[in-house]
Write an enzyme that holds these catalytic residues in place. Structure first.
Site: not given
Ligand code: SAH
Length: 214
Positions: A62
């Protein structure tokens, strides 16, 4: 090349302080965490720029400002146990690790969970637990949580997460349709849920049992 600490201070002043982020602990944590260490080589040159960046597997780390807003909305004092859904690069988990007692972070994509865990370990974060699973189900073995942060977008906050939020707890999540969302801050008190709607945003989809199907 300018040193990364200098670039981080610039990021905090120009992208965060200038836009109204004021919690001194949040600013301090974001000055401290080496954001570039959570990125693949090809994204590192832009690590301290004002944008979200690719981390592989079609996912993004992000924008720093979005990390700061969501973290500030959690109102962490240092004693809390926090659940993060969407480990991604592990960067947000590291920021939370500076501000809370313990962080449990859940990721559904094995490659990302693996890389994030290695980065967090190499940087010495010992109060972060990484879990590979569907985060829309929460982390029932570790519940309840004082704070919950969801970093992928869904049409509603998954019910299991609301259930795993303790009394007086705060949950922050991007809620909306697939293309765009709004940050919601949900506060649980006395059996009541108060919802505050904040800034508009664009997150990758939350995929799982209580999220999108794909
Ligand atoms: N917090 C992260 C950025 C998030 S991007 C950072 O600091 O880099 C969103 C992430 O959520 C992605 O890696 C995606 O694979 C994950 N995601 C999506 N659906 C999910 C779920 N049901 N459970 C766990 N992770 C999930």
């Amino acid at each position: 090349m300018m040193d990364d600490e200098y670039l981080r201070n610039l990021m905090v002043e120009r992208q965060l302080v200038a836009r109204g982020i004021s919690d001194p602990r949040v600013l301090e944590a974001m000055r401290a965490v080496p954001r570039h260490r959570f990125m693949p080589e090809y994204s590192r040159k832009n690590a301290y720029e004002d944008m979200a960046l690719p981390i592989g597997q079609n996912q993004t780390i992000s924008q720093p400002y979005m990390v700061a807003i969501m973290t500030e909305l959690l109102r962490l004092s240092g004693s809390e146990r926090v659940l993060e859904i969407g480990t991604g690069s592990g960067y947000q988990a590291a920021v939370l690790a500076h501000l809370a007692r313990e962080v449990v972070t859940v990721e559904r994509i094995p490659e990302l969970a693996g890389t994030a865990q290695v980065a967090l370990r190499e940087l010495g974060y010992e109060n972060v637990i990484c879990i590979l699973s569907d985060g829309t189900l929460g982390a029932p073995d570790h519940a309840p949580f004082d704070r919950i942060l969801v970093t992928a977008g869904s049409s509603d906050v998954p019910i299991p997460l609301i259930d795993q939020l303790g009394e007086g707890g705060i949950l922050v999540a991007p809620v909306g349709d697939r293309a765009s969302q709004q940050i919601v801050q949900l506060i649980k008190s006395g059996g009541d849920i108060q919802k505050n709607y904040k800034t508009h945003c664009i997150f990758v989809p939350l995929i799982g049992r209580y999220g999108w199907n794909y």
